[in-house]
Write an enzyme that holds these catalytic residues in place. Structure first.
Site, short mmCIF file in Angstrom:
data_model
loop_
_atom_site.label_atom_id
_atom_site.label_comp_id
_atom_site.label_asym_id
_atom_site.label_seq_id
_atom_site.Cartn_x
_atom_site.Cartn_y
_atom_site.Cartn_z
N LYS A 1 -18.92 18.76 -12.74
CA LYS A 1 -20.11 19.41 -12.19
C LYS A 1 -19.91 19.83 -10.74
CE LYS A 1 -22.57 15.12 -10.92
NZ LYS A 1 -22.68 15.28 -9.48
N THR A 2 -19.19 19.04 -9.94
CA THR A 2 -18.98 19.41 -8.54
C THR A 2 -18.13 20.68 -8.44
OG1 THR A 2 -19.13 17.09 -7.87
CG2 THR A 2 -18.17 18.62 -6.29
N ASP B 1 -28.10 18.75 -6.79
CA ASP B 1 -27.24 17.88 -7.60
C ASP B 1 -28.03 16.64 -8.01
OD1 ASP B 1 -24.99 16.93 -8.83
OD2 ASP B 1 -24.02 16.21 -7.00
N GLU B 2 -27.64 16.02 -9.13
CA GLU B 2 -28.28 14.78 -9.61
C GLU B 2 -29.79 14.94 -9.72
OE1 GLU B 2 -26.40 12.65 -10.76
OE2 GLU B 2 -24.56 12.43 -9.60
N GLN C 1 -28.22 9.75 -17.29
CA GLN C 1 -27.82 8.99 -16.11
C GLN C 1 -29.00 8.75 -15.15
OE1 GLN C 1 -23.71 9.64 -14.53
NE2 GLN C 1 -23.76 11.49 -15.77
N ARG D 1 -17.75 5.23 -16.12
CA ARG D 1 -17.01 5.12 -14.86
C ARG D 1 -15.51 5.02 -15.12
NH1 ARG D 1 -19.71 7.85 -12.69
NH2 ARG D 1 -20.79 7.95 -14.68
#
Length: 674
Positions: A39-40, A234-235, A265, A601
């Site tokens: 995503k980044t 973001d997020e 998430q 993770r």
């Protein structure tokens, strides 16, 4: 600034979904990005593409939640723009995108336009412990016994209320318990008065006051809507009401807004994050396009299959299914310990085996649901001689560092009682509680002549520091404070611990050099703002080769080759509280989302552990395995015992021989191999 080579490469190495997200520049866009789905990279290339299309860099806003995430995004965007690094060597420029945290954005807006609602540029930002002190004082003024109402709980409730854009007047209508509502209202009013009188802001003010500024001053709102024509968030699943409203205000009529998030998430409802913000995005922004990023670049397929199986049980989500072109990978290991000590020893032994097989300690994370679980894990790693770092031990929380920062803040804002109280006796000036109370009340004329002279010298010192700040760079000013206040000589004459403390305050000078590029006093303002906004993840030193210990909440956004998820017991994970039928559906599903975050993770290997017996708050409990373990296909799991074979590399070979763990040598507190 933007090279032809960069133009040519911008859409290369993107998968079809990422490319579609980069090219969809106008109008509202929701990017549903699974864990490890790039995503980044997608966001940064989208920003680069917009600039390539002729939009000035300064017309772009990108906001996220942590300094770490903002720094990574800045580095990538500025690299695309040919700026280099994270742009910190040139300071903030109007011709570059604003990339920062929500709170950093709030500080920037309030610093620039806050005087319109009575917030001076010199207003300080309170740390959480300082805010708690003010809550306690407000409770005392209101005649409320802190034994009846825990101050930290009152602080949390007021914070949550501010995050929902509430006021003292709206508390009673949003709080079921009438007595609690009346209590909160009294404390809230006194707390807000105390903040205003001290010329300070708490963390919640940075966003709440920003929204109120934009809502009450249409000219200022139009100014920022004109300045930032393309907004990226973001997020987005972690946004609360005030963050949601801030983004909606800034997006204006054009609604060139791109949000990236993953409903799977959403794990921060306890601090106000609303999953509804991402689930209802298409209703809030009619005509919005939705693009799914489902290809994972981090984890093996076995890990993703386990994560997909777990999260599929949730119903409040944007449906997606992670897949990867990575290898299938190892099965997830499952270990049932006798008690928490047995569990911790297993973790230490497996880590020792991984390191023997070539892994670095920093390739390994040990995650747990609650902080109390870390103690026995730390002891096991310590006994095994394995280096580790517990996330959350902050450099800026050290006493000597806070002392220097308090001098700096007090010189900027002499009305702050917290900073004055902290430094009035550093070094010792013989100022007692009664004297301090008179000073804070402005009654210094009632003090003895000798004490008045000491206080006058103290305020003269603050004036000298403030004056020095108008000509000195931030690093020079910090060095000046350390020397001029007497802190340097006080620590230089002490013991070995004082020598270490002196090294810490001198390290502060090194930190401050990053802000020497700013003009005038702007560097000091930015330095203090960044210190105030530091998060737990900012304390994780990348150069330290140590196993990371942290809560699952703290691990969000991070990745490691090997991950241990401990305490997989019913009523611990999922927590007993989350299983309460009185909770709404989203809260009950949040524990499952938390497990999903933990699993994703890991890149290569996951170890799941639990203890049949565990001592919690002095009582020994008998545990059953977590229900989440039943959601993982049995074919993805491999049961382990402490005495079983340990495959220390992909071939199961160490120095030409297969090795086994005999267990733990209690005499030497060590791991034993044959």
């Amino acid at each position: 600034m933007y090279s032809a080579e960069t133009h040519k490469d911008l859409l290369l190495n993107l998968n079809p979904a990422q490319k579609a997200a980069v090219l969809a520049t106008d109008g509202p866009l929701l990017i549903v990005a699974g864990a490890g789905a790039g995503k980044t990279k997608t966001l940064t290339h989208r920003i680069g593409h917009i600039i390539e299309g002729g939009v000035p860099g300064g017309a772009i806003l990108a906001i996220t939640f942590t300094n770490k995430a903002a720094k990574e995004m800045r580095e990538r965007v500025f690299s695309l723009l040919g700026v280099g690094g994270d742009g910190s060597h040139i300071g903030y420029r109007r011709d570059l995108p604003f990339i920062g945290t929500f709170h950093g954005l709030g500080i920037s807006i309030l610093r620039e336009k806050g005087t319109a609602i009575g917030i001076p540029r010199s207003a300080s930002i309170l740390a959480q412990d300082e805010s708690l002190k003010l809550i306690k004082l407000s409770m005392l003024k209101a005649g409320i016994d802190p034994k009846q109402f825990e101050p930290r709980k009152i602080q949390g409730l007021i914070s949550r209320h501010k995050g929902n854009l509430g006021t003292p007047e709206t508390i009673e209508s949003t709080t079921n318990n009438r007595y609690l509502a009346q209590t909160l209202k009294r404390v809230f009013v006194l707390y807000e008065d105390a903040l205003r009188n001290a010329n300070v802001l708490d963390f919640d003010d940075l966003l709440e006051k920003t929204v109120k500024l934009l809502e009450s001053h249409e000219d200022i709102l139009r100014y920022y809507q004109t300045q930032w024509q393309y907004i990226h968030v973001d997020e987005y699943q972690d946004t609360n009401q005030v963050q949601y409203q801030l983004v909606k205000l800034l997006s204006g009529e054009k609604k060139n807004i791109c949000v990236v998030g993953d409903s799977d998430q959403n794990i921060y409802s306890w601090r106000g994050a609303s999953i509804a913000n991402i689930l209802n995005f298409e209703e809030d922004y009619p005509g919005a396009r939705v693009i799914l990023l489902e290809q994972n670049y981090r984890s093996t397929q076995n890990i993703l299959s386990a994560a997909n199986g777990v999260i599929a049980k949730n119903t409040m989500r944007k449906i997606k299914n992670l897949f990867t072109e990575n290898v299938k990978g190892e099965q997830l290991s499952l270990f049932a310990g006798y008690d928490e000590t047995d569990e911790a020893r297993f973790v230490a032994m497996r880590i020792a085996a991984l390191c023997s097989g070539g892994a670095h300690p920093s390739d390994i994370a040990v995650l747990y649901r609650t902080n109390f679980q870390s103690r026995v894990l730390e002891e096991a790693l310590l006994f095994a001689g394995i280096p580790y770092q517990v996330l959350g031990v902050r450099f800026y929380e050290r006493k000597e560092v806070k002392d220097v920062l308090a001098y700096l803040k007090a010189s900027q804002n002499p009305n702050s009682p917290f900073d004055l109280e902290r430094i009035i006796n550093i070094p010792a000036r013989g100022v007692g509680k009664v004297t301090l109370a008179k000073i804070l009340a402005g009654n210094t004329e009632k003090l003895p002549a000798a004490m008045r002279e000491k206080i006058a010298k103290f305020y003269a010192l603050l004036d000298r520091i403030k004056l020095a700040g108008t000509t000195m760079k931030p690093s020079q000013l910090i060095a000046y404070i350390i020397k001029e206040t007497g802190i340097e000589s006080m620590l230089a004459d002490g013991d070995e611990e004082d020598t270490e403390r002196l090294a810490n305050v001198r390290e502060l000078v090194s930190v401050a050099t990053r802000y020497d590029v700013f003009d005038g006093e702007e560097g000091i303002e930015q330095f203090l703002a960044d210190v105030a906004l530091e998060s737990d993840q900012d304390t994780m030193k990348g150069e330290t080769d140590a196993v990371r210990l942290m809560t699952i909440h703290a691990s969000k956004g991070l990745e490691f080759p090997n991950v241990f998820i401990t305490g997989m017991e019913q009523d611990l994970f999922p927590s007993r509280r989350s299983q309460d039928e009185s909770k709404d559906q989203s809260e009950r599903e949040e524990e499952r989302r938390l497990f999903y975050v933990a699993l994703t993770r890991a890149a290569n290997k996951v170890f799941l552990t639990y203890a049949s017996f565990r001592t919690i708050f002095g009582s020994r409990t008998v545990n059953i395995p977590s229900e989440f373990l039943n959601d993982i296909d049995a074919g993805l799991l491999m049961n382990e015992s402490r005495e079983g074979d340990v495959f220390v590399n992909e071939n199961g070979v160490k120095d030409g021989k297969r090795v086994s763990l005999l267990g733990w040598d209690d005499d030497n507190d060590d791991v034993v191999y044959i």
